[in-house]
Scaffold this motif. Structure first.
Motif, mmCIF file in Angstrom:
data_model
loop_
_atom_site.group_PDB
_atom_site.id
_atom_site.type_symbol
_atom_site.label_atom_id
_atom_site.label_comp_id
_atom_site.label_asym_id
_atom_site.label_seq_id
_atom_site.Cartn_x
_atom_site.Cartn_y
_atom_site.Cartn_z
ATOM 1 N N VAL A 266 10.520 26.675 2.089
ATOM 2 C CA VAL A 266 9.295 27.464 1.957
ATOM 3 C C VAL A 266 9.615 28.932 1.682
ATOM 4 O O VAL A 266 8.864 29.627 1.008
ATOM 5 N N GLU A 267 10.762 29.400 2.172
ATOM 6 C CA GLU A 267 11.155 30.794 1.980
ATOM 7 C C GLU A 267 11.846 31.022 0.631
ATOM 8 O O GLU A 267 12.074 32.164 0.245
ATOM 9 N N ALA A 268 12.168 29.947 -0.080
ATOM 10 C CA ALA A 268 12.852 30.053 -1.377
ATOM 11 C C ALA A 268 11.814 30.135 -2.492
ATOM 12 O O ALA A 268 11.690 29.243 -3.324
ATOM 13 N N SER A 269 11.062 31.239 -2.513
ATOM 14 C CA SER A 269 9.946 31.356 -3.455
ATOM 15 C C SER A 269 10.398 31.270 -4.903
ATOM 16 O O SER A 269 9.670 30.765 -5.753
ATOM 17 N N ASN A 270 11.618 31.731 -5.207
ATOM 18 C CA ASN A 270 12.118 31.646 -6.581
ATOM 19 C C ASN A 270 12.278 30.201 -7.032
ATOM 20 O O ASN A 270 12.117 29.883 -8.207
ATOM 21 N N GLU B 165 -0.319 27.832 3.289
ATOM 22 C CA GLU B 165 0.164 28.810 4.260
ATOM 23 C C GLU B 165 1.430 28.261 4.903
ATOM 24 O O GLU B 165 1.412 27.156 5.456
ATOM 25 N N PRO B 166 2.535 28.980 4.809
ATOM 26 C CA PRO B 166 3.761 28.521 5.457
ATOM 27 C C PRO B 166 3.569 28.458 6.980
ATOM 28 O O PRO B 166 3.001 29.379 7.563
ATOM 29 N N VAL B 167 4.016 27.362 7.583
ATOM 30 C CA VAL B 167 3.954 27.253 9.045
ATOM 31 C C VAL B 167 5.342 27.066 9.646
ATOM 32 O O VAL B 167 5.507 27.159 10.850
ATOM 33 N N SER B 168 6.323 26.790 8.794
ATOM 34 C CA SER B 168 7.725 26.720 9.232
ATOM 35 C C SER B 168 8.590 26.892 7.987
ATOM 36 O O SER B 168 8.072 27.087 6.891
ATOM 37 N N GLY B 169 9.878 26.766 8.154
ATOM 38 C CA GLY B 169 10.796 26.917 7.031
ATOM 39 C C GLY B 169 10.677 25.826 5.993
ATOM 40 O O GLY B 169 11.140 25.977 4.864
ATOM 41 N N ARG B 170 10.036 24.703 6.364
ATOM 42 C CA ARG B 170 9.879 23.617 5.394
ATOM 43 C C ARG B 170 8.470 23.046 5.300
ATOM 44 O O ARG B 170 8.208 22.178 4.482
ATOM 45 N N ILE C 91 8.504 20.214 2.635
ATOM 46 C CA ILE C 91 9.399 20.239 1.484
ATOM 47 C C ILE C 91 10.779 19.905 2.035
ATOM 48 O O ILE C 91 11.382 20.703 2.747
ATOM 49 N N THR C 92 11.244 18.711 1.730
ATOM 50 C CA THR C 92 12.464 18.198 2.361
ATOM 51 C C THR C 92 13.704 18.352 1.487
ATOM 52 O O THR C 92 14.818 18.151 1.965
ATOM 53 N N TYR C 93 13.486 18.700 0.216
ATOM 54 C CA TYR C 93 14.608 18.954 -0.695
ATOM 55 C C TYR C 93 14.087 19.833 -1.822
ATOM 56 O O TYR C 93 13.014 19.572 -2.370
ATOM 57 N N ILE C 94 14.859 20.865 -2.188
ATOM 58 C CA ILE C 94 14.513 21.656 -3.366
ATOM 59 C C ILE C 94 15.775 22.306 -3.910
ATOM 60 O O ILE C 94 16.627 22.779 -3.163
ATOM 61 N N ASP C 95 15.897 22.252 -5.242
ATOM 62 C CA ASP C 95 16.937 22.998 -5.942
ATOM 63 C C ASP C 95 16.296 23.555 -7.215
ATOM 64 O O ASP C 95 15.068 23.639 -7.290
#
Length: 194
Positions: free
Chosen positions: A45-49, A113-118, A171-175
């Motif tokens: 969630v913090e990886a907005s890019n 709205e983000p509620v945690s890191g994922r 969001i359990t995986y993102i690249d």
């Protein structure tokens, strides 16, 4: 251990899950779980890019989405989830095809709205269902620009009560080009960045 290429191979030919056999579904879920264990982004969630942009659905277990293909004389086209981090907006867009000149569109606009890191909490705000020609739909990008400009469409264009219509997504995986999510209704989503 299965990697990204193995997951893509496993979902190939399933038409986003519409044609997946029970055996294929189980193999895909195993491949998804294996890839989630290798998530290179600890706080997606913090990886907005990475998160920001237009994503095309490759596979899902969501009955709500897959049932759009069961409408008589209609076939499910591409499905997009377009995320605009700067406005905390998300747009789900499903293209529907059938009889010539009667191509349709089903779209839902929401805020997240983000509620945690994922995890993000999603509050649905607007539903638009209509014919692509009357909406003047040409692409997700131009459609979103029209929505953000406040345009009302010649379609079923209604507000949604976000107090009652909401959910969450992990969001359990993102690249750079692949994202996996798990929703509050137990559905799994695999998307590729367009």
């Amino acid at each position: 251990m299965m990697g990204k290429a193995d997951l893509i191979d496993a979902i190939a030919g399933t038409n986003r899950g519409l044609l997946a056999s029970e055996q294929q579904k189980q193999a895909i879920l195993v491949a998804i779980a294996n890839l989630e264990d290798l998530n290179p982004t600890p706080c997606p969630v913090e990886a907005s890019n990475l998160l920001n942009g237009d994503w095309r659905l490759l596979y899902t277990t969501s009955r709500g989405l897959l049932n759009l293909d069961r409408v008589p004389l209609c076939k499910l086209g591409q499905i997009y989830q377009c995320i605009r981090v700067n406005t905390t907006s998300v747009y789900n867009i499903a293209e529907i095809y059938g009889l010539p000149y009667l191509e349709g569109l089903v779209s839902v606009a929401a805020k997240f709205e983000p509620v945690s890191g994922r995890r993000v909490q999603v509050k649905f705000q607007r539903s638009i269902v209509g014919l692509q020609r009357l909406i003047e739909y040409s692409s997700p990008e131009s459609f979103i620009q029209q929505i953000e400009a406040g345009q009302k469409f010649t379609a079923v264009d209604v507000p949604i009560n976000s107090d009652t219509q909401q959910g969450w997504l992990d969001i359990t995986y993102i690249d750079n080009d692949l994202r996996i999510g798990r929703g509050n209704e137990g559905s799994v989503f695999v998307l590729s960045k367009t």
